[in-house]
Enzyme design. Sequence first.
Site, PDB file in Angstrom:
ATOM      1  CD  GLU A   1      12.526   3.309   8.341  1.00 26.33           C
ATOM      2  OE1 GLU A   1      12.690   4.502   8.986  1.00 26.33           O
ATOM      3  OE2 GLU A   1      12.768   4.028   7.070  1.00 26.33           O
TER       4      GLU A   1
ATOM      5  N   GLY B   1       7.167   4.804   8.476  1.00 20.61           N
ATOM      6  CA  GLY B   1       6.106   6.197   8.412  1.00 20.61           C
ATOM      7  C   GLY B   1       5.974   6.693  10.368  1.00 20.61           C
ATOM      8  CB  SER B   2       4.114   8.921  11.509  1.00 16.31           C
ATOM      9  OG  SER B   2       3.360   8.066  11.570  1.00 16.31           O
ATOM     10  CB  THR B   3       6.580   7.542  15.989  1.00 20.02           C
ATOM     11  OG1 THR B   3       8.778   7.126  15.541  1.00 20.02           O
ATOM     12  CG2 THR B   3       6.844   6.641  17.468  1.00 20.02           C
ATOM     13  CD  GLU B   4      -0.001  10.077  15.301  1.00 21.55           C
ATOM     14  OE1 GLU B   4      -0.096  11.536  15.339  1.00 21.55           O
ATOM     15  OE2 GLU B   4      -1.589  10.415  15.727  1.00 21.55           O
TER      16      GLU B   4
ATOM     17  CB  CYS C   1      12.753   8.350   8.833  1.00 18.75           C
ATOM     18  SG  CYS C   1      13.947   7.424   6.976  1.00 18.75           S
TER      19      CYS C   1
ATOM     20  CE  LYS D   1      -1.700   2.804   2.648  1.00 18.77           C
ATOM     21  NZ  LYS D   1      -1.753   3.955   2.557  1.00 18.77           N
TER      22      LYS D   1
ATOM     23  N   GLY E   1       3.316   3.195  13.407  1.00 15.52           N
ATOM     24  CA  GLY E   1       3.824   2.640  14.072  1.00 15.52           C
ATOM     25  C   GLY E   1       3.494   1.812  15.256  1.00 15.52           C
TER      26      GLY E   1
ATOM     27  CD  GLU F   1      10.305  12.002  11.888  1.00 14.43           C
ATOM     28  OE1 GLU F   1       8.899  11.829  11.703  1.00 14.43           O
ATOM     29  OE2 GLU F   1      11.728  11.397  11.607  1.00 14.43           O
TER      30      GLU F   1
END
Length: 501
Positions: free
Chosen positions: A273, A251-254, A307, A199, A256, A404
């Site tokens: 990642e 993508g974003s930590t959130e 990143c 995706k 993730g 970030e």
Amino acid sequence: MTDKVERRAQQAPTRAAAWDYASAPESAELVKLSDEYGLFIDGQFVEPKSGKHFATINPATEEKLAEVGEAGPEDVDLAVAAARGAWESSWRDLPGRERAKYLFRIARALQERSREFAVLETMDGGKPIKESRDVDVPLAAAHFFYYAGWADKLDYAFPNREARPLGVAGQVIPWNFPLLMAAWKLAPALAAGNTVVLKPAETTPLTALLLAEVIQEVDLPPGVVNIITGAGETGALVVEHPGVDKVAFTGSTEVGKSIRRAVAGTGKRLTLELGGKAANVVFDDAPLDQAVEGIVNGIYFNQGHVCCAGSRLLVQEPIFEHLLDKLKDRLQTLRVGDPLDKNTDLGAINSKQQLRKIEELVESGVEEGAQIYQPECRLPERGFWFRPTLFTGVSQSHRIAREEIFGPVLSILTFRTPEEAVEKANNTPYGLSAGVWTEKGSRILWMAQRLRAGVIWANTFNRFDPSSPFGGYKESGFGREGGLHGLEPYLELVPASGGRR
Ligand code: NDP
């Protein structure tokens, strides 16, 4: 020490003469866009069962490029079923040397159509053509070449163990390196004998769909790779689908974190990642002109949508003023504008939403008392733009030093001793990358042992190679992509029972 700095200051060149560049636009003509794209499922482009489409725009002009299918639950079911069917009926039992042939073909097709891919990447994502042409596309092809080489050598890669594929990989990728992230995900998964549902991000689906054309061209068996477009909801459907054996996310930590919660207890394998807030540490013995180029490349490459960007510059105190002068001078020469122009250094911000996020964080920096510097430069009237920016007077508690930003914004802090540099560099919830600039090899090793980051560059920054593993610590995620390490998340390694695949 002061003498040394003064000597350097005297040697420093006076402000560079102004250079005007005639425009050098890359032609967009070799990209043939369709008005509407379907989903790539089981080797065919099909209309989404959801009946929905969404627009993808050029962030440099805000013009619509195409309508793209939005995959709903039924579409995700179909894509996963196609991947499962292809895995069971052919791909898992195909000898590695046969899988390798397809990967080599994809790599060669990417090279043959590299200009087309580069122009399309730049149009859909806003990155300068010189980056998509010289970095994204060549590295994507290199990834397929590299993993093609491993496909028939898995038993040698993992001695005394048999390497078995996992099944169907569900992969969700971001918008900052759309084609390259697709290559990072697809190449190791296919080399290891898995099939895939991928995706791409909502704002940058077009190069993944062009890659789907390549996949058709090279006669990859239908269903081995399925590419379904959509927004975050589609990503969540892929991640949560019970037919998926392994999830790979960048993508974003959130997001993730939410994915980690979603797969907990399901037995699915997971690699994440995520974000970063890398320290780029410059010691007083560093080659300063080289360091300035490395700092610029570290944070302004790809508009800072990286990143592993070197977004926190840590400078040893004696050289701070001198380095800052050089950096400000260099910022004046950066060319911001039309991403299709071959002279452009900074292109468009990927989306309006990302621009708002950058603006909000930059405002917080000013409000919290840091000093902002932006070079004079004219920005285009349409599209999403942000000047290359740096902040001095940044303290470790400022949001711009902790969060970030994912934009062309550098936060500069100072340090006195190597111990203090390590302390400050590691003072972050992230741990993806770091840079060290010094003449002393021993100091590079000393720092590398103490910096808590997955990748550490010495006297350079943002260098990538398919054979080198990449990944983070802490909130930057876990698992490695690239190199031999990048194969492991796609394999079950069991004691060898004899016989070669
Ligand atoms: P996201 O993490 O939302 O996007 C990454 C991918 O995940 C996209 O394909 C996205 O879909 C998809 N996605 C979104 N929500 C879910 C979900 N619940 N389950 C599964 N997949 C999902 O990043 P954003 O685009 O929102 O960017 C926000 C911030 O994230 C940036 O400002 C930056 O700080 C950081 N970021 C970090 C990246 C990195 O490489 N470390 C890459 C991108 C962003 P879609 O985009 O289509 O909605």
